[in-house]
Design a protein around this motif. Structure first.
Motif, PDB file in Angstrom:
ATOM      1  N   ARG A 169       3.186  -6.273   7.863  1.00  0.00           N
ATOM      2  CA  ARG A 169       2.270  -5.032   7.586  1.00  0.00           C
ATOM      3  C   ARG A 169       2.326  -4.957   6.186  1.00  0.00           C
ATOM      4  O   ARG A 169       3.391  -4.641   5.544  1.00  0.00           O
ATOM      5  N   SER A 170       1.188  -5.153   5.456  1.00  0.00           N
ATOM      6  CA  SER A 170       1.103  -4.971   4.257  1.00  0.00           C
ATOM      7  C   SER A 170       0.209  -3.456   3.773  1.00  0.00           C
ATOM      8  O   SER A 170      -0.896  -3.431   4.370  1.00  0.00           O
ATOM      9  N   GLY A 171       0.878  -2.670   2.881  1.00  0.00           N
ATOM     10  CA  GLY A 171       0.265  -1.728   2.705  1.00  0.00           C
ATOM     11  C   GLY A 171      -0.103  -1.119   1.153  1.00  0.00           C
ATOM     12  O   GLY A 171       0.436  -1.799   0.366  1.00  0.00           O
ATOM     13  N   LYS A 204      -2.495   9.989  -4.617  1.00  0.00           N
ATOM     14  CA  LYS A 204      -1.461  10.102  -3.528  1.00  0.00           C
ATOM     15  C   LYS A 204      -2.044   9.600  -2.126  1.00  0.00           C
ATOM     16  O   LYS A 204      -1.724   9.895  -1.008  1.00  0.00           O
ATOM     17  N   THR A 205      -3.227   8.570  -2.296  1.00  0.00           N
ATOM     18  CA  THR A 205      -3.665   8.262  -1.025  1.00  0.00           C
ATOM     19  C   THR A 205      -2.690   6.905  -0.434  1.00  0.00           C
ATOM     20  O   THR A 205      -2.272   5.965  -1.291  1.00  0.00           O
ATOM     21  N   LEU A 206      -2.527   7.072   0.699  1.00  0.00           N
ATOM     22  CA  LEU A 206      -1.709   6.109   1.540  1.00  0.00           C
ATOM     23  C   LEU A 206      -2.319   5.094   2.368  1.00  0.00           C
ATOM     24  O   LEU A 206      -3.190   5.794   3.326  1.00  0.00           O
ATOM     25  N   VAL A 207      -2.406   3.948   2.361  1.00  0.00           N
ATOM     26  CA  VAL A 207      -2.920   3.024   3.327  1.00  0.00           C
ATOM     27  C   VAL A 207      -1.853   2.149   3.718  1.00  0.00           C
ATOM     28  O   VAL A 207      -1.300   1.203   3.260  1.00  0.00           O
ATOM     29  N   LYS A 208      -1.421   2.559   5.059  1.00  0.00           N
ATOM     30  CA  LYS A 208      -0.076   2.220   5.600  1.00  0.00           C
ATOM     31  C   LYS A 208      -0.464   0.566   5.981  1.00  0.00           C
ATOM     32  O   LYS A 208       0.648  -0.346   6.019  1.00  0.00           O
ATOM     33  N   SER A 209      -1.683   0.182   6.239  1.00  0.00           N
ATOM     34  CA  SER A 209      -1.742  -1.421   6.503  1.00  0.00           C
ATOM     35  C   SER A 209      -3.366  -1.676   6.156  1.00  0.00           C
ATOM     36  O   SER A 209      -4.028  -0.993   6.066  1.00  0.00           O
ATOM     37  N   ILE A 210      -3.487  -2.903   5.629  1.00  0.00           N
ATOM     38  CA  ILE A 210      -4.521  -3.524   5.086  1.00  0.00           C
ATOM     39  C   ILE A 210      -5.160  -4.305   6.140  1.00  0.00           C
ATOM     40  O   ILE A 210      -6.382  -5.126   6.077  1.00  0.00           O
ATOM     41  N   VAL A 256       0.907   0.918  -6.014  1.00  0.00           N
ATOM     42  CA  VAL A 256       2.142   0.088  -5.374  1.00  0.00           C
ATOM     43  C   VAL A 256       1.743  -0.554  -4.177  1.00  0.00           C
ATOM     44  O   VAL A 256       0.977   0.147  -3.487  1.00  0.00           O
ATOM     45  N   ASN A 257       2.242  -1.754  -3.797  1.00  0.00           N
ATOM     46  CA  ASN A 257       2.089  -2.468  -2.647  1.00  0.00           C
ATOM     47  C   ASN A 257       3.134  -3.002  -2.259  1.00  0.00           C
ATOM     48  O   ASN A 257       4.114  -3.309  -2.805  1.00  0.00           O
ATOM     49  N   TRP A 258       3.208  -3.370  -0.592  1.00  0.00           N
ATOM     50  CA  TRP A 258       4.496  -3.914  -0.062  1.00  0.00           C
ATOM     51  C   TRP A 258       3.892  -4.661   1.060  1.00  0.00           C
ATOM     52  O   TRP A 258       2.829  -4.481   1.475  1.00  0.00           O
ATOM     53  N   ASN A 282      -2.489 -11.505  10.271  1.00  0.00           N
ATOM     54  CA  ASN A 282      -1.340 -11.008   9.320  1.00  0.00           C
ATOM     55  C   ASN A 282      -1.849 -11.012   7.916  1.00  0.00           C
ATOM     56  O   ASN A 282      -2.228 -11.969   7.320  1.00  0.00           O
ATOM     57  N   TYR A 283      -1.344 -10.134   7.079  1.00  0.00           N
ATOM     58  CA  TYR A 283      -1.722 -10.181   5.590  1.00  0.00           C
ATOM     59  C   TYR A 283      -0.172 -10.113   5.047  1.00  0.00           C
ATOM     60  O   TYR A 283       0.567  -9.361   5.196  1.00  0.00           O
TER      61      TYR A 283
END
Length: 325
Positions: A158-160, A167-173, A139-141, A191-192
């Motif tokens: 901020r896109s993550g 269960k890996t979380l990438v808070k921001s790309i 999922v992404n946002w 910005n992405y």
């Protein structure tokens, strides 16, 4: 990478306004729903069109659904409230503003096939975009962390990503290494926004904004590397067959219109819809786009063929954030 932001006071005022707008849309209103509502529990199913219900009444702001073949029928309503929603292969994402938070925070919910919450994160910002990879594994946002729209000077996003299985979380790309014209790009104002995944669950596309320009970035998630393949592309959406990108193209007056990029040739065409659009379009199928079109304080969900000929069609009034089951 640090952002160049507007002054702290301006940021608080803008974010406070965004919070107030969402909160106001959730309270008050008539005791009866302005649009017919069907009884029963909402479930994920193929052939359903999901959306945020904006019709006035006690179910305003709730996740709802209608049949794709009968979009004007009664709305199935879920108790879950979402400001943005997306779904694929039994995995869904729900973004909702955390009540009473200032500066605003967003609750990011990962939902299973029964719409039960499987994972929850609280992230800074207001909801903007949400998507699920076609395989349902990521999922992404995108969230606004200053300003409240893409038209705001000095806005920051901020896109993550979140991997459902690991269960890996990438808070921001934000730290994604990107190459423009063959050279590694560095800037303090990067910005992405608007991530869209390929069917392979690895390659994805996103908008990179910097120094007044927007670039379409194609990225390899496993290698964590991206490169620019086009300009003036915002909120990309990859077609189911992986051959085209639908997106917002900025006009000289600062508004946006729908456009479609052929990845093999680089040719850009414009669908029949000529009105100003501020949404990440969604592919209903390889030939039809869905999108929300603002109407005063509300919005409606429309569809249009991707060809210049044809007629846009109103599907669901008083609705936003379309998703197809």
């Amino acid at each position: 990478m640090k952002k160049i932001l507007v002054g702290k006071l301006s940021m608080i005022v803008l974010l406070g306004a965004a919070t107030l707008y969402v909160v106001q849309s959730r309270v008050g209103g008539p005791a009866d729903n302005a649009r017919p509502v069907a009884a029963g529990h909402l479930e994920l199913a193929q052939g359903n069109l999901y959306f945020r219900n904006l019709a006035k009444g006690p179910d305003q702001g709730k996740l709802s659904a209608v049949s794709v073949t009968d979009p004007g029928g009664p709305r199935q309503v879920e108790k879950l409230r979402c400001d943005r929603f997306a779904t694929a292969r039994g995995t869904s994402i729900c973004l909702r503003l955390k009540p009473g938070s200032l500066p605003p925070y967003t609750e990011m919910l990962v939902l299973g096939p029964d719409l039960a919450v499987k994972h929850k994160e609280t992230l800074p910002g207001t909801p903007s975009r949400a998507r699920v990879s076609p395989d349902g594994k990521i999922v992404n946002w995108t969230l606004f962390v200053s300003g409240d729209s893409y038209a705001t000077t000095g806005f920051s996003t901020r896109s993550g990503l979140y991997e459902v299985e690991t269960k890996t979380l990438v808070k921001s790309i934000e730290e994604l290494p990107v190459f423009i014209d063959g050279r590694r790009y560095f800037a303090s104002d990067v910005n992405y926004w608007g991530i869209t995944f390929d069917a392979d669950g690895n390659h994805f596309y996103a908008t990179l904004g910097s120094k007044g320009k927007t670039y379409l970035i194609k990225a390899d998630y496993r290698q964590y590397r991206g490169e620019s393949i086009a300009q003036n592309v915002e909120c990309p959406s990859l077609s189911p067959d992986g051959k085209r990108i639908a997106f917002k193209q900025k006009n000289p007056d600062g508004s946006w219109r729908l456009a479609v990029l052929e990845l093999a040739t680089g040719q850009v065409t414009h669908p029949a819809e000529g009105r100003a659009i501020d949404d990440q379009p969604l592919w209903k199928d390889d030939n039809t786009l869905l999108y929300a079109l603002k109407r005063g304080a509300s919005s409606d969900i429309w569809s249009t063929p991707i060809t210049p000929t044809g007629t846009p069609r109103l599907l669901v009034p008083d609705a936003a954030s379309p998703a197809v089951g």
